[in-house]
Design a protein around this motif. Structure first.
Motif, short mmCIF file in Angstrom:
data_model
loop_
_atom_site.label_atom_id
_atom_site.label_comp_id
_atom_site.label_asym_id
_atom_site.label_seq_id
_atom_site.Cartn_x
_atom_site.Cartn_y
_atom_site.Cartn_z
N GLY A 330 43.18 37.05 48.07
CA GLY A 330 44.45 36.87 47.37
C GLY A 330 44.49 35.60 46.56
N ALA A 331 43.94 34.51 47.14
CA ALA A 331 43.92 33.23 46.43
C ALA A 331 43.02 33.31 45.20
CB ALA A 331 43.44 32.13 47.38
N VAL A 332 41.86 33.96 45.34
CA VAL A 332 40.96 34.12 44.20
C VAL A 332 41.63 34.95 43.10
CG1 VAL A 332 38.81 35.21 43.43
CG2 VAL A 332 38.83 33.86 45.53
N PHE A 333 42.31 36.00 43.50
CA PHE A 333 42.99 36.86 42.52
C PHE A 333 44.05 36.08 41.77
CE2 PHE A 333 46.24 39.95 41.27
CZ PHE A 333 45.47 40.88 40.60
N VAL A 334 44.88 35.34 42.50
CA VAL A 334 45.95 34.55 41.86
C VAL A 334 45.35 33.50 40.94
CG1 VAL A 334 47.81 32.91 42.28
CG2 VAL A 334 47.62 34.95 43.71
N LEU A 335 44.30 32.81 41.41
CA LEU A 335 43.67 31.76 40.61
C LEU A 335 43.10 32.31 39.32
CD1 LEU A 335 42.97 28.72 40.70
CD2 LEU A 335 40.75 29.38 41.67
N VAL A 336 42.41 33.45 39.41
CA VAL A 336 41.81 34.05 38.21
C VAL A 336 42.89 34.47 37.22
CG1 VAL A 336 40.53 36.05 37.35
CG2 VAL A 336 39.67 34.78 39.32
N ILE A 337 43.93 35.13 37.73
CA ILE A 337 44.97 35.63 36.83
C ILE A 337 45.74 34.49 36.17
CG2 ILE A 337 47.09 36.99 36.70
CD1 ILE A 337 44.46 38.59 37.04
N VAL A 338 45.95 33.38 36.92
CA VAL A 338 46.67 32.23 36.35
C VAL A 338 45.82 31.53 35.29
CG1 VAL A 338 47.58 29.94 36.87
CG2 VAL A 338 48.15 31.86 38.35
N LEU A 339 44.54 31.30 35.62
CA LEU A 339 43.67 30.58 34.69
C LEU A 339 43.17 31.46 33.55
CD1 LEU A 339 41.54 28.44 37.18
CD2 LEU A 339 43.53 27.73 35.85
N PHE A 340 42.86 32.72 33.88
CA PHE A 340 42.31 33.65 32.89
C PHE A 340 43.09 34.97 32.96
CE2 PHE A 340 38.73 31.18 34.70
CZ PHE A 340 38.49 30.36 33.61
N PRO A 341 44.21 35.06 32.24
CA PRO A 341 45.01 36.29 32.28
C PRO A 341 44.21 37.54 31.91
CG PRO A 341 46.20 34.53 31.18
CD PRO A 341 44.81 34.03 31.39
N ALA A 342 43.13 37.36 31.14
CA ALA A 342 42.29 38.50 30.78
C ALA A 342 41.21 38.78 31.82
CB ALA A 342 41.64 38.26 29.42
N GLY A 343 41.30 38.14 32.99
CA GLY A 343 40.35 38.40 34.07
C GLY A 343 39.08 37.57 33.96
N ILE A 344 38.16 37.83 34.88
CA ILE A 344 36.91 37.08 34.91
C ILE A 344 36.16 37.22 33.60
CG2 ILE A 344 34.66 36.87 36.06
CD1 ILE A 344 36.01 37.84 38.62
N TRP A 345 36.08 38.44 33.07
CA TRP A 345 35.35 38.64 31.82
C TRP A 345 36.03 37.91 30.68
CZ3 TRP A 345 30.63 39.78 30.84
CH2 TRP A 345 30.24 40.14 29.54
N GLY A 346 37.35 37.82 30.72
CA GLY A 346 38.07 37.04 29.71
C GLY A 346 37.68 35.57 29.78
N GLY A 347 37.49 35.06 31.01
CA GLY A 347 37.03 33.69 31.18
C GLY A 347 35.62 33.50 30.66
N VAL A 348 34.75 34.48 30.89
CA VAL A 348 33.38 34.42 30.38
C VAL A 348 33.38 34.37 28.86
CG1 VAL A 348 31.21 35.71 30.19
CG2 VAL A 348 32.38 35.57 32.39
N GLU A 349 34.20 35.22 28.23
CA GLU A 349 34.25 35.23 26.77
C GLU A 349 34.85 33.94 26.22
OE1 GLU A 349 36.25 38.91 25.69
OE2 GLU A 349 34.29 39.80 25.33
N ALA A 350 35.84 33.39 26.93
CA ALA A 350 36.43 32.12 26.48
C ALA A 350 35.40 31.00 26.56
CB ALA A 350 37.64 31.78 27.35
N ALA A 351 34.62 30.98 27.64
CA ALA A 351 33.56 29.96 27.78
C ALA A 351 32.49 30.15 26.70
CB ALA A 351 32.92 30.06 29.17
N ARG A 352 32.14 31.39 26.40
CA ARG A 352 31.15 31.67 25.37
C ARG A 352 31.64 31.17 24.01
NH1 ARG A 352 31.84 37.18 23.74
NH2 ARG A 352 33.16 36.14 22.23
N ASP A 353 32.91 31.45 23.70
CA ASP A 353 33.47 30.99 22.42
C ASP A 353 33.52 29.48 22.33
OD1 ASP A 353 33.78 33.64 21.73
OD2 ASP A 353 35.89 33.74 22.29
N ALA A 354 33.84 28.83 23.47
CA ALA A 354 33.90 27.37 23.49
C ALA A 354 32.52 26.77 23.26
CB ALA A 354 34.47 26.88 24.81
N LEU A 355 31.50 27.35 23.90
CA LEU A 355 30.14 26.87 23.72
C LEU A 355 29.67 27.08 22.29
CD1 LEU A 355 28.46 28.04 27.04
CD2 LEU A 355 28.95 25.69 26.33
#
Length: 360
Positions: A330-355
């Protein structure tokens, strides 16, 4: 005072252009069907090596992750690309699992025929369930699918116990060798033993690659475009002359077909069909996996399934924190949704764009 632009001002448009060029090239590469197959194939081959050596995993769990990943990818076609939330997809997963098991014990133990039987049942059942559930939208659609799922659970518990073995689950699964030669539950034969995983893992991996390629083809076809249009504005899609109900039913059937393949593979992997495969919590699990990985993404549901099952099977076995794995999930789910509303893959794409922006 000079009117000539500074070096920083002059190079900024060029940097933006290069960043956009990288994003465009990446999008073109990612959207190609061949590229999708290559990336997924490499992932399937490398995953057990990394998973077993660095993350304390094992081959059976790696296989389960791919099976649930197929389920989640199909579910995302319905939720992420068409905008329909189903709480009853366990009826297709579990129904296919039961039919696959009964078919293997009574008709043929050939793995491919077992998968075909389970998937065929899921598709036929989805036409009936979808035709009735799609008469209502929104929360009413979700409740109707949940109701059908619970009806199936009840039927398997008592009225059809002579087929399903009731609360004990179906234990008479009989899976024969693939093509009459390869035992799926044995290590790879001969020189193929150098490959990661075992025979069953590679068999499931091939089907997972095919499932992702099929999903990619569907989502980049005219059907996929219509699915997105329905998700964005259903009424406007109707105004331009589209038969929205028919397209929604097609998305429902396609999603159920993926669930049927995954449910049949679940039976083959475990040689057993638990009654819980039809319970509403199974539907909830695939919803969480999809949202965790990234709704509306091709690879996100695979990541979501992997993270969910890792916490359930690996973290739950740890001495100190194991008993609290539900809380950790539950904590992982909440943390991911708060930090990356588009999910884990959204976070991966955001990191890729930043790099990419940093490199340019």
């Amino acid at each position: 005072m000079s009117d000539e632009p500074s070096d920083a001002t002059a190079t900024a448009p060029a940097e933006v252009e290069r960043g956009r060029g990288f994003a465009a090239r990446w999008s073109a590469f990612r959207d190609r069907e061949f590229s999708t197959v290559v990336v997924m194939s490499l992932g399937v081959l490398v995953f057990p090596v990394v998973f077993n050596s660095l993350l304390d995993g094992y081959n059976q769990l790696a296989t389960l992750m791919l099976i649930w990943g197929i389920f989640a990818v199909g579910f995302d076609i319905l939720l992420g690309y068409t905008g329909l939330l189903s709480f009853g997809h366990a009826v297709f997963w579990g129904g296919a699992a039961y039919v696959a098991g009964i078919f293997s014990a009574s008709v043929s133990s050939d793995p491919l025929l077992v998968i075909l039987a389970g998937t065929g049942f899921a598709v036929l059942l989805s036409v009936i369930v979808g035709s009735l559930s799609l008469r209502r939208g929104g929360i009413y659609f979700a409740i109707l699918t949940l109701t059908f799922g619970q009806m199936a659970f009840y039927l398997a518990t008592s009225p059809l116990a002579f087929l399903t073995n009731g609360e004990n689950g179906f234990t008479s699964v009989d899976i024969g060798p693939l093509f009459g030669v390869l035992d799926l539950h044995q290590p790879l034969p001969g020189a193929f033993g150098m490959l990661p995983g075992n025979t069953l893992y590679l068999f499931v991996g091939v089907l997972a690659v095919a499932a992702v390629a099929a999903a990619n083809r569907i989502l980049h076809s005219p059907y996929g475009i219509v699915f997105r249009a329905i998700r964005e504005n259903e009424r406007r899609a109707e105004f331009v002359g589209l038969n929205v109900w028919r397209y929604k039913l097609m998305a429902f059937v396609i999603s159920a077909a993926f669930a049927g393949v995954a449910g049949s593979l679940f039976t083959i992997e475990g040689n057993y069909v638990p009654l819980d495969s039809l319970y509403w919590t199974t539907s909830g699990e695939v919803v969480i996996m999809t949202a965790l990985g990234g709704v509306g993404s091709l690879f996100g549901p695979l990541l979501g399934a992997g993270v969910y099952l890792y916490i359930e099977f690996i973290v739950s076995g740890m001495e100190v924190i194991g008993p609290f794995w539900h809380l950790i999930l539950g904590a992982v789910f909440v943390l991911v949704i708060v930090l990356f509303p588009a999910g884990i893959w959204g976070g991966v794409e955001a990191a890729r764009d930043a790099l990419a922006g940093g490199e340019d």
